[in-house]
Design a protein around this motif. Structure first.
Motif, short mmCIF file in Angstrom:
data_model
loop_
_atom_site.label_atom_id
_atom_site.label_comp_id
_atom_site.label_asym_id
_atom_site.label_seq_id
_atom_site.Cartn_x
_atom_site.Cartn_y
_atom_site.Cartn_z
N LEU A 91 43.06 26.40 -63.79
CA LEU A 91 43.03 26.64 -62.35
C LEU A 91 43.03 28.14 -62.04
N ILE A 92 43.38 28.94 -63.04
CA ILE A 92 43.33 30.39 -62.83
C ILE A 92 41.91 30.82 -62.48
N SER A 93 40.90 30.19 -63.11
CA SER A 93 39.52 30.57 -62.81
C SER A 93 39.22 30.32 -61.34
N VAL A 94 39.71 29.19 -60.83
CA VAL A 94 39.47 28.87 -59.43
C VAL A 94 40.17 29.87 -58.54
N ILE A 95 41.36 30.30 -58.96
CA ILE A 95 42.11 31.27 -58.16
C ILE A 95 41.38 32.60 -58.12
N PHE A 96 40.79 33.01 -59.26
CA PHE A 96 40.03 34.26 -59.26
C PHE A 96 38.86 34.19 -58.29
N CYS A 97 38.19 33.04 -58.25
CA CYS A 97 37.07 32.89 -57.31
C CYS A 97 37.56 32.95 -55.87
N GLU A 98 38.69 32.33 -55.64
CA GLU A 98 39.25 32.29 -54.29
C GLU A 98 39.60 33.69 -53.80
N ALA A 99 40.07 34.53 -54.74
CA ALA A 99 40.47 35.90 -54.37
C ALA A 99 39.31 36.64 -53.75
N VAL A 100 38.13 36.31 -54.19
CA VAL A 100 36.93 36.96 -53.67
C VAL A 100 36.77 36.67 -52.19
N ALA A 101 37.04 35.44 -51.78
CA ALA A 101 36.95 35.10 -50.36
C ALA A 101 38.01 35.84 -49.56
N ILE A 102 39.18 36.00 -50.17
CA ILE A 102 40.26 36.69 -49.46
C ILE A 102 39.89 38.15 -49.24
N TYR A 103 39.25 38.77 -50.26
CA TYR A 103 38.80 40.15 -50.05
C TYR A 103 37.89 40.23 -48.84
N GLY A 104 36.97 39.28 -48.73
CA GLY A 104 36.04 39.29 -47.61
C GLY A 104 36.76 39.19 -46.27
N VAL A 105 37.77 38.32 -46.21
CA VAL A 105 38.52 38.16 -44.96
C VAL A 105 39.26 39.44 -44.60
N ILE A 106 39.90 40.04 -45.61
CA ILE A 106 40.67 41.26 -45.35
C ILE A 106 39.77 42.35 -44.82
N VAL A 107 38.64 42.54 -45.47
CA VAL A 107 37.73 43.61 -45.04
C VAL A 107 37.18 43.30 -43.66
N ALA A 108 36.90 42.05 -43.38
CA ALA A 108 36.38 41.70 -42.05
C ALA A 108 37.41 42.04 -40.97
N ILE A 109 38.68 41.76 -41.26
CA ILE A 109 39.72 42.08 -40.28
C ILE A 109 39.85 43.57 -40.10
N ILE A 110 39.79 44.32 -41.22
CA ILE A 110 39.88 45.78 -41.11
C ILE A 110 38.70 46.32 -40.31
N LEU A 111 37.52 45.78 -40.57
CA LEU A 111 36.34 46.30 -39.89
C LEU A 111 36.41 46.02 -38.39
N GLN A 112 36.93 44.84 -38.05
CA GLN A 112 36.89 44.56 -36.63
C GLN A 112 37.93 45.38 -35.86
N THR A 113 38.95 45.91 -36.58
CA THR A 113 39.86 46.82 -35.88
C THR A 113 39.23 48.18 -35.66
N LYS A 114 38.13 48.45 -36.38
CA LYS A 114 37.48 49.75 -36.19
C LYS A 114 36.57 49.78 -34.97
N LEU A 115 36.35 48.62 -34.36
CA LEU A 115 35.44 48.60 -33.22
C LEU A 115 36.16 49.14 -31.99
N GLU A 116 35.54 50.11 -31.33
CA GLU A 116 36.11 50.65 -30.10
C GLU A 116 35.02 50.69 -29.04
N SER A 117 35.47 50.68 -27.81
CA SER A 117 34.47 50.79 -26.74
C SER A 117 34.14 52.24 -26.48
N VAL A 118 32.86 52.50 -26.30
CA VAL A 118 32.46 53.84 -25.84
C VAL A 118 31.69 53.67 -24.54
#
Lengths: 365, 180
Positions: free
Chosen positions: B67-94
């Motif tokens: 199941l460790i292999s499955v967990i490693f694959c899952e971690a990849v999705a978590i990276y995507g979520v984290i970066v998406a959240i970080i990116l959306q905090t960078k959006l500001e109105s001009v």
């Protein structure tokens, strides 16, 4: 958008090297299952134990510790070798049926192709048996279970090949293989052997073309295995027809249109008149030179065993790659070889000829 | 038109490109970051999972370890979520007068590029870990000493996703919108 088109094209025409991306959608589970079955094949240690047995009950006891255990445990005590072989074949059939019912296209077609060889053998068995006036039920019991089809019992009615085709075989998957051997001659022993070899030739060529169409690792590994099969049959046809009335042209017509020996080796084999000439032809091909160099001049009994050993070696190598269908073919063939081994061992033990056991057992792992 | 002449573009395609709102690029970048990462993770999980299930029938001992292999694959999705959240905090109105300034465009493109980097790095990382995980399950079923050795290969494979995340975050750090 482009990305999804790329994926679709990969799954249709397997670019060699990228099968890993889409194979597991349909084949992952079954490949893992067949590799699990492979782990259950008998090893050299198991064969050594079996060779030490004194009688068939000992063999049954040793086999109960292997995967055959559940198939043999209910057999009553005076065992026959035929019972052992029958029950072990039953295991092979159960494994095959489980895989076949789970498979999707094109794997299901691939698995069906593995049966056609057995169907051809069964057809020839029944026709030959009828010619020699044996009982139908007895013949049906001797047929290989993987090669059974519904109308097989009607084969006893046919008098010549045209009737054979028209009455029974036109509805079976063997129908396309008959185009080359439809004659109105009555069936006799010689014609039946020629019919068997012609059918098998058509089957091998059809299977080869199918594997080429699949592409990728499947086509590469299966081409190697089928080419070896074709070449082995060519050599066996040559050796068996030395001294018979089969003409050179007829002999050449029985060789398949692919393989290492095609076309120049076939030209030379067609004119061979004894075994040393066959050896001379085969030694020009490095993979077969190794086989023939193991035998001293004039000796042909060991040839069968040498061919089996080479086949087993190639079949075991098929498991080294992942994500292709040839593992299924290899597993079926290895099981059949194992059943042959068990039959030989059981016969030697039953007839008290244990010194001859090692003549014909092919060890796998 | 005066903007086109002032910026000196040779063709109208260039002009059309810079008139696309930087928010479009940012939003697409965020979508790709999470969407394609999850595609990679799912792909890897099914490749590993189907082999694992089949192999576990004959060798049930392999299930928990693999199941460790499955967990490693899952971690990849978590990276995507984290970066998406970080990116959306960078959006500001001009304010709209500054929306097509060079600095706004730069911020938009930075978020877009960050999303693409993370998305596709995670896609191939998920694939890689999935294929190795499948081989790992099958080899473990035959010979249990192989598991740890193949796991090392998987660890190297999962580092690829991490590289993507690191570069993506550095990229998005320079997504500064013009001040009002």
């Amino acid at each position: 958008m482009i990305f999804f088109l790329a994926i679709a094209s990969i799954s249709e025409r397997n670019m060699y090297g990228f099968e890993a991306l889409t194979f597991n959608i349909h084949g992952g589970y079954l490949e893992a299952i067949v590799r699990g079955h492979r782990a259950g094949l008998l090893t050299t240690a198991d064969y050594n134990n079996l060779c030490q047995c004194e009688n068939l009950d000992d063999i049954k006891m040793h086999l109960s510790a292997t995967k055959y255990g559940s198939y043999l445990q209910n057999e009553p005590s005076p065992l026959h070798t035929t019972t052992i072989v029958e029950k072990c074949t039953l295991k092979l059939v159960d494994d095959y049926k489980h895989m076949l019912c789970q498979a999707t296209e094109p794997m299901s077609t691939f698995l069906e192709y593995i049966r056609y060889g057995h169907m051809i053998d069964n057809v020839v068995l029944i026709v030959t048996g009828t010619l020699h006036e044996r009982d139908v039920q007895e013949l049906l019991e001797k047929c290989h279970p993987l090669g059974m089809f519904d109308s097989i019992a009607t084969l006893v009615v046919a008098q010549n090949m045209r009737e054979l085709y028209r009455l029974v075989l036109v509805d079976t998957p063997l129908a396309p293989y008959f185009s080359e051997c439809l004659t109105s001659e009555d069936l006799d022993d010689m014609n039946i052997e020629i019919m068997r070899n012609t059918l098998y030739k058509a089957y091998l060529e059809d299977f080869y073309k199918f594997c080429q169409k699949l592409g990728g690792a499947t086509s590469e590994i299966m081409s190697d295995l089928l080419a070896f099969e074709a070449d082995r049959r060519a050599v066996n046809i040559t050796i068996n027809s030395i001294g018979t009335e089969l003409t050179r042209e007829d002999r050449k017509k029985l060789y398949s249109n692919f393989g290492l020996l095609y076309p120049y080796g076939h030209e030379e084999l067609a004119i061979c008149e004894d075994i040393d000439q066959v050896r001379g032809v085969m030694e020009k091909y490095p993979p077969y030179q190794a086989i023939f160099s193991k035998m001293s001049y004039g000796e042909s009994q060991m040839l069968d065993k040498a061919f089996y050993e080479e086949e087993v070696r190639r079949l075991c190598l098929a498991f080294e790659q992942q994500f292709h269908y040839a593992v299924f073919f290899a597993y079926m063939r290895l099981r059949e070889q194992e059943i042959r081994n068990l039959m030989w061992i059981s016969e030697c033990v039953a007839q008290n000829q244990k010194s001859r056991i090692h003549d014909s057992v092919v060890y796998m792992f | 038109m005066s903007g086109v002449v002032a910026l000196g573009y040779a063709s109208s395609w260039g002009a059309a490109l810079v008139r696309i709102s930087p928010y479009t690029f940012s939003a697409i970048g965020i979508a790709i970051s999470i969407g394609v990462s999850v595609l990679g993770a799912a792909w890897g999980i099914y490749i590993t999972g189907s082999s694992l299930i089949g192999a576990a029938i004959e060798a049930p001992r392999i299930t928990s370890k693999n199941l460790i292999s499955v967990i490693f694959c899952e971690a990849v999705a978590i990276y995507g979520v984290i970066v998406a959240i970080i990116l959306q905090t960078k959006l500001e109105s001009v304010p709209s007068s500054k929306m097509y300034d060079a600095e706004s465009l730069r911020a938009g493109y930075a978020i877009f590029a960050s999303g693409i980097i993370v998305g596709f790095a995670n896609l191939v990382c998920g694939l890689c870990v999935g294929i190795i995980g499948s081989s790992c399950a099958l080899s473990d079923a035959q010979n249990s000493t192989l598991f740890v050795k193949i796991l090392v290969i998987e660890i190297f494979g999962s580092a690829l996703g991490l590289f993507g995340v690191i570069v993506g975050i550095i990229m998005s750090a320079q997504a500064t919108w013009p001040t009002k």
